[in-house]
Scaffold this motif. Structure first.
Motif, PDB file in Angstrom:
ATOM      1  N   ILE A  54      42.336 -29.049  24.525  1.00  0.00           N
ATOM      2  CA  ILE A  54      41.947 -30.455  24.408  1.00  0.00           C
ATOM      3  C   ILE A  54      40.803 -30.792  25.378  1.00  0.00           C
ATOM      4  N   ALA A  55      41.111 -30.887  26.665  1.00  0.00           N
ATOM      5  CA  ALA A  55      40.049 -31.221  27.638  1.00  0.00           C
ATOM      6  C   ALA A  55      38.903 -30.213  27.634  1.00  0.00           C
ATOM      7  N   PRO A  56      39.179 -28.900  27.556  1.00  0.00           N
ATOM      8  CA  PRO A  56      38.059 -27.946  27.523  1.00  0.00           C
ATOM      9  C   PRO A  56      37.116 -28.159  26.346  1.00  0.00           C
ATOM     10  N   ILE A  57      37.666 -28.481  25.174  1.00  0.00           N
ATOM     11  CA  ILE A  57      36.810 -28.716  24.002  1.00  0.00           C
ATOM     12  C   ILE A  57      35.943 -29.952  24.227  1.00  0.00           C
ATOM     13  N   LEU A  58      36.541 -31.007  24.763  1.00  0.00           N
ATOM     14  CA  LEU A  58      35.777 -32.239  25.012  1.00  0.00           C
ATOM     15  C   LEU A  58      34.645 -31.994  26.012  1.00  0.00           C
TER      16      LEU A  58
ATOM     17  N   TYR B  92      33.190 -29.112  26.722  1.00  0.00           N
ATOM     18  CA  TYR B  92      32.146 -28.256  26.145  1.00  0.00           C
ATOM     19  C   TYR B  92      31.251 -29.065  25.206  1.00  0.00           C
ATOM     20  N   ALA B  93      31.826 -30.033  24.492  1.00  0.00           N
ATOM     21  CA  ALA B  93      31.019 -30.860  23.588  1.00  0.00           C
ATOM     22  C   ALA B  93      29.938 -31.622  24.362  1.00  0.00           C
TER      23      ALA B  93
ATOM     24  N   GLU C 265      25.067 -22.577  28.660  1.00  0.00           N
ATOM     25  CA  GLU C 265      26.370 -22.161  28.129  1.00  0.00           C
ATOM     26  C   GLU C 265      27.330 -21.837  29.275  1.00  0.00           C
ATOM     27  N   LEU C 266      26.811 -21.227  30.329  1.00  0.00           N
ATOM     28  CA  LEU C 266      27.642 -20.965  31.501  1.00  0.00           C
ATOM     29  C   LEU C 266      28.179 -22.267  32.086  1.00  0.00           C
ATOM     30  N   ILE C 267      27.323 -23.283  32.144  1.00  0.00           N
ATOM     31  CA  ILE C 267      27.757 -24.585  32.660  1.00  0.00           C
ATOM     32  C   ILE C 267      28.813 -25.191  31.743  1.00  0.00           C
ATOM     33  N   GLY C 268      28.576 -25.111  30.431  1.00  0.00           N
ATOM     34  CA  GLY C 268      29.534 -25.660  29.472  1.00  0.00           C
ATOM     35  C   GLY C 268      30.893 -24.977  29.561  1.00  0.00           C
TER      36      GLY C 268
ATOM     37  N   ALA D 228      32.596 -25.905  32.900  1.00  0.00           N
ATOM     38  CA  ALA D 228      33.218 -27.230  32.831  1.00  0.00           C
ATOM     39  C   ALA D 228      34.498 -27.184  32.016  1.00  0.00           C
ATOM     40  N   ALA D 229      34.494 -26.410  30.912  1.00  0.00           N
ATOM     41  CA  ALA D 229      35.688 -26.294  30.072  1.00  0.00           C
ATOM     42  C   ALA D 229      36.851 -25.681  30.848  1.00  0.00           C
ATOM     43  N   ASN D 230      36.582 -24.658  31.639  1.00  0.00           N
ATOM     44  CA  ASN D 230      37.641 -24.017  32.415  1.00  0.00           C
ATOM     45  C   ASN D 230      38.138 -24.908  33.542  1.00  0.00           C
TER      46      ASN D 230
END
Length: 585
Positions: A58-62, A64-65, A304-307, A310-312
């Motif tokens: 949930i939070a990781p997907i948000l 990454y978006a 992508e590394l930042i995304g 943040a997801a992790n």
């Protein structure tokens, strides 16, 4: 511009319209249906409660978006990272304890912080230290380990072990305790899911269903298995007959959680977190770039590394565990028409609804069905063709792949991935330690020079042209020096050695010292050392050393200029900056 770089949502969000919304909503619905059983299954694989899989989606997907650059990448729990999590966390805490959950959160936090740091400092190239053959070998072995680890749930027997041999031994010891209802459910679910993959879509097409509808129905196949087996366990009371079930899953949104920050825990999990980060990033970026290329879109690896970082971090503070971009669900997301990362946000909303309203429905879901879901999903990871392909093309790559597979199966995933990193670096060092060095001559009537072993060329006994096909650095500098000295030993008529540097992109300090030593040795032997076709950046570096002034020869702009001067006696013009650039007259 800088803000848009770090927040890609500001770029695609400005152009978001009704058409993109419709595409994203449909894709999110399909991915959500697929992700619910997968999330539960991968949490079980990681040794965590089933709800952790939903929380990690949930939070990781948000996040990454907001921070990711891929329009189709679906972030969440994946099989290999779940296995690596179980291996790492299992070393510091016992499964089912509070300490185990805290360790998983800490692992996600460390992984997120590491990925974020790599992205901010633009260090994405670090992932290149893992060669593709070694990654393929590790993923193949991991797929086998994952499938083997789920057989205990299919058979309904207790078993443990981190290696293939330990798992096989434990399963063999428990065969007399196989639970028959569990076995029936597990085998039936596995067979059904394999059939869904290959047979359902053609069947639906023959029944008159459209290609897209048939494809979506096939992707929803695991949900049918979940529903059918859950109803069977509930209606027949099979849980009282020893069938393992998911049990009570907390109903509600992901909680706010805190990872552990004790120095001892961090020191134990730091290396596994780095390995998980690199493996996850390699898998994620390869999927993202493959899907982006199909639509002529661009992926920024550092962003992508930042995304993913943040997801992790989001997973660490919302009850999850390490995540990355998944291949299967990303392909489904792409095929379903996801137009922007908003599709991921809609998927997260769907999972929130599931966490709030649907968790009581999975109380009787048998673990055997989740195990079947994992087994069928990871079969796509197993690719033994990499062995035959590397054997045919490059034996060194074959040895690296085979060693990675064997070490992962025999010693476990942590040893396997560590060996993979070391083998990738060792393979690179081995390949560049003895670079191909061609002796070249001039093709008659032209200004082109080619390998004397492959072409009919002109040569001169007083001049030898050597072309090293690799950058010169500490690993191979001595090799080139020894090769040149060996070449002049049996050539009494030799008066000039020309190093053709057209393939040399860098000369490090060790190589510079080696060239200076070679220059001194050749001067003592009465032989001139010359350079030709030195690239601009390499020349800039060399100009800051003593080599240009001490060189017992000249620097030529081209090979043909060196030939004209040294063989045919052409004129020499002085170059800029103290370099004596020889040109043909």
């Amino acid at each position: 511009m800088t803000l848009t770089r770090y927040l890609p949502i500001l770029d695609w969000g400005r152009r978001y319209d009704r058409e993109a919304f419709a595409s994203d909503a449909v894709a999110a619905l399909i991915v959500t249906i697929m992700l619910i059983p997968q999330s539960l299954a991968y949490a079980m694989l990681a040794g965590l409660p089933p709800e952790a899989g939903i929380y990690a989606s949930i939070a990781p997907i948000l996040l990454y978006a907001v921070f990711g650059t891929s329009r189709a990448l679906a972030v969440g729990p994946v099989a290999v990272v779940s296995l690596l999590t179980a291996a790492a966390v299992g070393q510091v805490a016992e499964a089912g304890t509070a300490g185990y959950a805290v360790a998983a959160l800490t692992l996600a936090f460390l992984s997120g912080a590491f990925l974020l740091a790599l992205g901010l400092f633009r260090l994405g190239f670090i992932a290149n230290f893992l060669s593709h053959p070694v990654i393929a070998g590790f993923i193949t072995a991991s797929g086998i380990l994952i499938a083997a680890s789920q057989l205990k749930h299919i058979l309904g027997i207790p078993a443990s072990g981190d290696t293939l041999f330990e798992m096989a031994y434990e399963l063999g010891r428990g065969l007399d305790r196989v639970n028959l209802p569990t076995l029936v459910i597990g085998v039936t679910a596995t067979a059904f899911l394999f059939w869904v993959r290959r047979g359902l879509k053609p069947l639906l097409r023959r029944a008159g269903l459209g290609p897209k509808a048939a494809d979506y129905a096939t992707k929803a196949g695991p949900v049918a298995a979940v529903v059918a087996t859950t109803l069977a366990v509930w209606a027949l009371g099979l849980d009282s007959a020893g069938v393992g079930i998911v049990g009570t899953v907390p109903q509600g949104l992901p909680p706010l959680t805190l990872p552990g920050f004790s120095p001892d825990l961090i020191s134990q999990l730091l290396l596994p977190a780095i390995l998980i980060s690199v493996i996850g990033f390699v898998e994620s970026i390869s999927v993202a770039q493959t899907l982006a290329a199909k639509r002529r879109q661009r992926i920024d690896p550092d962003q992508e590394l930042i995304g993913l970082g943040a997801a992790n971090l989001g997973a660490a503070f919302t009850g999850g565990y390490p995540v990355t971009g998944g291949f299967a669900r990303s392909v489904v997301n792409y095929d379903a028409g996801a137009a922007t990362p908003a599709a991921g946000a809609f998927t997260a909303a769907g999972l929130m609804v599931a966490a709030l309203a649907l968790t009581p429905l999975v109380h009787y879901l048998p673990n055997a069905t989740l195990a079947a879901t994992i087994i069928v999903a990871v079969t796509s990871l197993v690719d033994f063709s990499i062995l035959s392909r590397t054997w045919t093309y490059a034996r060194a790559d074959f040895l690296a792949v085979a060693a990675t597979i064997l070490l992962t199966l025999a010693l476990g995933v942590e040893a396997g991935v560590s060996a993979g990193v070391l083998l990738s670096i060792a393979l690179h060092l081995y390949k560049t330690s003895k670079p191909h060095v061609a002796e070249v001559g001039r093709i008659a009537g032209t200004e082109h020079f080619r390998n004397i072993l492959r072409h009919e060329v002109e040569t001169d006994p007083s001049v030898v042209f050597l072309r090293p096909d690799e950058s010169l650095y500490f690993v191979n500098a001595r090799f080139l020096e020894d090769m040149v000295l060996a070449r002049i030993a049996d050539a009494p008529a030799l008066r000039h050695v020309v190093l053709v540097c057209s393939a040399v992109n860098d000369v490090d300090f060790s190589a510079l010292e080696s060239l200076e030593a070679l220059n001194a040795r050749l001067r003592e032997a009465g032989i001139g050392l010359h350079l030709a076709e030195v690239k601009g950046p390499v020349m800039d570096r060399l100009q800051g050393s003593h080599l240009p002034g001490d060189l017992n020869g000249r620097v030529f702009l081209t090979q043909n200029a060196a030939w004209s001067c040294l063989v045919e006696g052409g004129a020499v013009n002085e170059g800029r900056g103290g370099w004596r650039i020889a040109r043909a007259s």
